[in-house]
Write a protein that holds these residues in place. Structure first.
Motif, PDB file in Angstrom:
ATOM      1  N   VAL A   1      21.666  22.563   3.131  1.00  0.00           N
ATOM      2  CA  VAL A   1      22.690  22.272   2.119  1.00  0.00           C
ATOM      3  C   VAL A   1      23.296  20.899   2.359  1.00  0.00           C
ATOM      4  N   VAL A   2      23.564  20.578   3.615  1.00  0.00           N
ATOM      5  CA  VAL A   2      24.181  19.290   3.910  1.00  0.00           C
ATOM      6  C   VAL A   2      23.181  18.143   3.717  1.00  0.00           C
TER       7      VAL A   2
ATOM      8  N   ARG B   1      32.408  22.133  -2.883  1.00  0.00           N
ATOM      9  CA  ARG B   1      31.372  22.984  -3.471  1.00  0.00           C
ATOM     10  C   ARG B   1      30.193  23.161  -2.527  1.00  0.00           C
ATOM     11  N   PHE B   2      29.774  22.088  -1.902  1.00  0.00           N
ATOM     12  CA  PHE B   2      28.669  22.186  -0.953  1.00  0.00           C
ATOM     13  C   PHE B   2      29.084  22.994   0.276  1.00  0.00           C
ATOM     14  N   ALA B   3      30.332  22.817   0.705  1.00  0.00           N
ATOM     15  CA  ALA B   3      30.816  23.568   1.870  1.00  0.00           C
ATOM     16  C   ALA B   3      30.844  25.062   1.575  1.00  0.00           C
ATOM     17  N   LEU B   4      31.318  25.442   0.388  1.00  0.00           N
ATOM     18  CA  LEU B   4      31.365  26.862   0.024  1.00  0.00           C
ATOM     19  C   LEU B   4      29.965  27.452  -0.078  1.00  0.00           C
ATOM     20  N   LEU B   5      29.033  26.666  -0.598  1.00  0.00           N
ATOM     21  CA  LEU B   5      27.653  27.139  -0.681  1.00  0.00           C
ATOM     22  C   LEU B   5      27.084  27.385   0.711  1.00  0.00           C
ATOM     23  N   TYR B   6      27.335  26.450   1.615  1.00  0.00           N
ATOM     24  CA  TYR B   6      26.856  26.611   2.987  1.00  0.00           C
ATOM     25  C   TYR B   6      27.479  27.833   3.655  1.00  0.00           C
ATOM     26  N   ILE B   7      28.787  27.996   3.522  1.00  0.00           N
ATOM     27  CA  ILE B   7      29.489  29.122   4.144  1.00  0.00           C
ATOM     28  C   ILE B   7      28.922  30.443   3.630  1.00  0.00           C
TER      29      ILE B   7
END
Length: 279
Positions: free
Chosen positions: A229-230, A258-264
């Motif tokens: 994701v990152v 948004r990317f952080a929430l997807l990763y989490i």
């Protein structure tokens, strides 16, 4: 992480005497809202790995929150060490007292947490030294800061299960590597640090570290792939670099969030079983 440069306390003017009275009773809060997402995301992945949520898990979350709040008045007062501010001393002491009290409660239940506490203390000391040396915003110190916040992962796991595992520490490293990526993307917005080279080097090394953790079977394949994701985020930024550098920061914050929430979400679900065990 870098602390906001506004170091002055809020004051109010008394209507009769015309003197400015410091609002020492107003609680201080970490000025950078992104750290709350990092803390919560790290904690959630640790709790997901533990596959339980107990009373100790809740206490650990509260303890982690107050520990995070200690950093701001602690750093600000070091910067203003020649001019002591009652507000920062008061609330830094209040937050510290609560965090220490809760930490002791958890330690009595899970003695293994002493190792997490030791790492937190080392992180605070390193942060203080960086402030004294005027290197608080350096890349090295910001990575250390992210690593300390991401200790919420093994804290959640240890408080819930009463033990620490290689998988929990591997998840801590994975979270640190993911969230530290923001250091290199945000710096692309500043003229002095606009080079992509550091970001490319960091993401290359981080990818190798994640692959190593997977090779050692400390991370499952899906959990390791959540780091992609990152990489996608960094790739998108390089494609819209001009927009990323010039757009308002609130849009950058939404983009990063948004990317952080997807990763989490991916990392947390990847460590959950098909069915949670009964309480």
């Amino acid at each position: 992480m870098a602390i906001a440069s506004n170091l002055t306390t809020t004051t109010a003017t008394a209507p009769r005497k015309g003197k400015k009275l410091p609002l020492w009773y107003r609680p201080t809060l970490a000025p950078e809202h992104g750290v709350f997402l990092v803390l919560l995301g790290s904690f959630v992945t640790g709790a997901a790995l533990a596959q339980h949520w107990t009373n100790e898990t809740t206490i650990a979350l509260v303890a982690a929150f107050f520990t995070l709040q200690v950093e701001h008045p602690y750093v600000v007062q070091i910067k203003l060490r020649k001019n002591w501010k009652p507000r920062f001393l008061l609330w830094g002491g209040v937050y510290s007292a609560i965090a220490i009290y809760l930490a002791i409660l958890l330690w009595l239940q899970s003695p293994v947490l002493i190792w997490i506490y030791a790492l937190v203390i080392i992180g605070f000391i390193a942060d203080g030294i960086a402030v004294l040396q005027r290197r608080h915003k350096s890349i090295a110190n910001e990575i250390v800061s992210f690593a300390v916040i991401c200790l919420a992962t093994p804290l959640a796991y240890g408080a819930t299960t009463g033990s620490l595992s290689p998988e929990a520490m591997a998840m801590w490293i994975l979270n640190t590597l993911f969230f530290s990526s923001a250091i290199f993307t945000i710096k692309l917005r500043r003229k002095r640090t606009r080079s992509l080279q550091l970001g490319l080097i960091y993401h290359g090394i981080a990818t190798l570290m994640v692959f190593g953790l997977y090779s050692l079977k400390f991370l499952s394949l899906v959990t390791a792939l959540s780091f992609a994701v990152v990489l996608v985020k960094f790739g998108v930024i390089t494609c819209v670099l001009d927009w990323y550098r010039k757009t308002r920061f609130q849009f950058v914050a939404i983009f990063e969030t948004r990317f952080a929430l997807l990763y989490i979400a991916i990392a947390s679900v990847s460590v959950l079983p098909a069915h949670l065990p009964p309480q």
